[in-house]
Design a protein around this motif. Sequence first.
Motif, PDB file in Angstrom:
ATOM      1  N   CYS A 102      14.399   0.058 -16.180  1.00 37.11           N
ATOM      2  CA  CYS A 102      13.815   1.003 -15.204  1.00 37.11           C
ATOM      3  C   CYS A 102      12.496   0.455 -14.652  1.00 37.11           C
ATOM      4  CB  CYS A 102      13.629   2.388 -15.812  1.00 37.11           C
ATOM      5  SG  CYS A 102      12.770   2.524 -17.395  1.00 37.11           S
ATOM      6  N   HIS A 138      13.728   8.960 -15.433  1.00 35.64           N
ATOM      7  CA  HIS A 138      12.950   7.799 -15.851  1.00 35.64           C
ATOM      8  C   HIS A 138      12.727   7.805 -17.363  1.00 35.64           C
ATOM      9  CE1 HIS A 138      10.356   4.371 -15.323  1.00 35.64           C
ATOM     10  NE2 HIS A 138       9.384   4.972 -15.979  1.00 35.64           N
ATOM     11  N   GLY A 139      13.048   6.680 -17.993  1.00 32.75           N
ATOM     12  CA  GLY A 139      12.820   6.529 -19.423  1.00 32.75           C
ATOM     13  C   GLY A 139      13.709   7.380 -20.302  1.00 32.75           C
ATOM     14  N   GLU A 193       9.813  -2.631 -19.913  1.00 34.51           N
ATOM     15  CA  GLU A 193      10.242  -1.308 -19.487  1.00 34.51           C
ATOM     16  C   GLU A 193       9.231  -0.699 -18.531  1.00 34.51           C
ATOM     17  OE1 GLU A 193      11.076   3.121 -21.455  1.00 34.51           O
ATOM     18  OE2 GLU A 193      11.101   1.333 -22.724  1.00 34.51           O
ATOM     19  N   SER A 194       9.716  -0.097 -17.452  1.00 27.24           N
ATOM     20  CA  SER A 194       8.886   0.601 -16.476  1.00 27.24           C
ATOM     21  C   SER A 194       7.870  -0.365 -15.850  1.00 27.24           C
ATOM     22  CB  SER A 194       8.218   1.817 -17.127  1.00 27.24           C
ATOM     23  OG  SER A 194       7.668   2.670 -16.155  1.00 27.24           O
ATOM     24  N   ASN A 201       3.048   7.741  -9.462  1.00 27.06           N
ATOM     25  CA  ASN A 201       3.352   6.395  -8.984  1.00 27.06           C
ATOM     26  C   ASN A 201       2.281   5.889  -8.017  1.00 27.06           C
ATOM     27  OD1 ASN A 201       5.228   4.195  -9.005  1.00 27.06           O
ATOM     28  ND2 ASN A 201       5.960   4.825  -6.984  1.00 27.06           N
ATOM     29  N   MET A 228       9.253  -0.903 -12.554  1.00 24.72           N
ATOM     30  CA  MET A 228       8.355  -0.448 -11.482  1.00 24.72           C
ATOM     31  C   MET A 228       8.037  -1.672 -10.629  1.00 24.72           C
ATOM     32  SD  MET A 228       4.768   1.517 -12.197  1.00 24.72           S
ATOM     33  CE  MET A 228       3.605   2.006 -10.934  1.00 24.72           C
ATOM     34  N   GLY A 270       2.951   2.611 -16.435  1.00 30.37           N
ATOM     35  CA  GLY A 270       2.442   2.748 -15.074  1.00 30.37           C
ATOM     36  C   GLY A 270       1.276   1.845 -14.742  1.00 30.37           C
ATOM     37  N   GLY A 284       5.524  -0.504 -21.111  1.00 32.89           N
ATOM     38  CA  GLY A 284       5.315   0.238 -19.878  1.00 32.89           C
ATOM     39  C   GLY A 284       4.071   1.114 -19.946  1.00 32.89           C
ATOM     40  N   ASP A 304      16.175   8.445 -11.412  1.00 37.35           N
ATOM     41  CA  ASP A 304      14.867   7.839 -11.647  1.00 37.35           C
ATOM     42  C   ASP A 304      14.189   7.607 -10.298  1.00 37.35           C
ATOM     43  OD1 ASP A 304      12.786   5.867 -12.205  1.00 37.35           O
ATOM     44  OD2 ASP A 304      13.837   5.376 -14.054  1.00 37.35           O
ATOM     45  N   TRP A 361       8.269  10.547 -14.286  1.00 38.00           N
ATOM     46  CA  TRP A 361       7.228   9.800 -13.570  1.00 38.00           C
ATOM     47  C   TRP A 361       7.454  10.096 -12.100  1.00 38.00           C
ATOM     48  CZ3 TRP A 361       2.869   7.119 -14.675  1.00 38.00           C
ATOM     49  CH2 TRP A 361       2.357   6.232 -13.723  1.00 38.00           C
TER      50      TRP A 361
END
Length: 270
Positions: free
Chosen positions: A142, A241-242, A114-115, A168, A144, A44, A42, A211, A163
């Motif tokens: 989780c 988140h996370g 992840e993410s 985001n 995105m 972002g 992850g 989250d 996050w």
Amino acid sequence: MKSVKAGLKVEELPTPGASTTMVIYRRPDSKAPAPVVFWIHGGGYIMGSNKTEDTWGEAFCRTIDCAVVAAGYRLAPEHPFPSALDDLRAAMGWVLNHGANHGLDPETILVGGESAGGGLAAALVQRLHDEGVPIKGQLLACPMLDDRTAVRTDIGRREPRGWNNGSNHYGWSAYLGTEPGGETTPEYAVPARRDQLGGLPPAWVGVGDIDLFYDEDLDYARRLQEAGVPVTLEIGKGGPHGYHSLVPKASISQRFIASAVDFAAKSLAR
């Protein structure tokens, strides 16, 4: 490069056709050919590295006789879509075409992340499905998944924790190379924007209920189920988140990891 980390064999290889690498984790006593967890980090879409995935590599390898291939990818904003997805597809191509020479089973693969890595995992699975490549399952921690969350007016810029929607908005803007939440997006850029989800492999979706991605993750899980895709949903009550990485010894985190590993074990069973 070979070393031992957390009792695992760790090998880093260049990704053919890309400027990235793959880090492969496995137990010293692993039997070939090993089923594969193709793991995506992850960050972002703008940060992170495949060299920091020890926790997931250890979690899978300790319980399952498997190899974890942590694939690297170029980061935005210097490298917007489709750079990351193309890098991951190149790494997957190596697993499919050359993995058997390295003790891997190219016919037994789980894709997870992840993410932002979860979003990329969902996108890669969609692309592989359309290309006719069979995958045993998708593990989305989780994830995105939806750029439209970044422009929701009912979510503040500073919350939730970990996050927030300001971060985001920047992450999606950097990745897409344009303002998020537009009328259309390129194919595979935003997994939640795909209309047809039928035929995708079984999914595990895990997310905390505070989250930022909670709503979009539950919506994607619901749509997968409505399309006939088996879904295992793991919701962490009170989890930001996370959280599973922030407080790994907490009971809520241990349940999260155990659920993910159990799904992976069942998906990779031969």
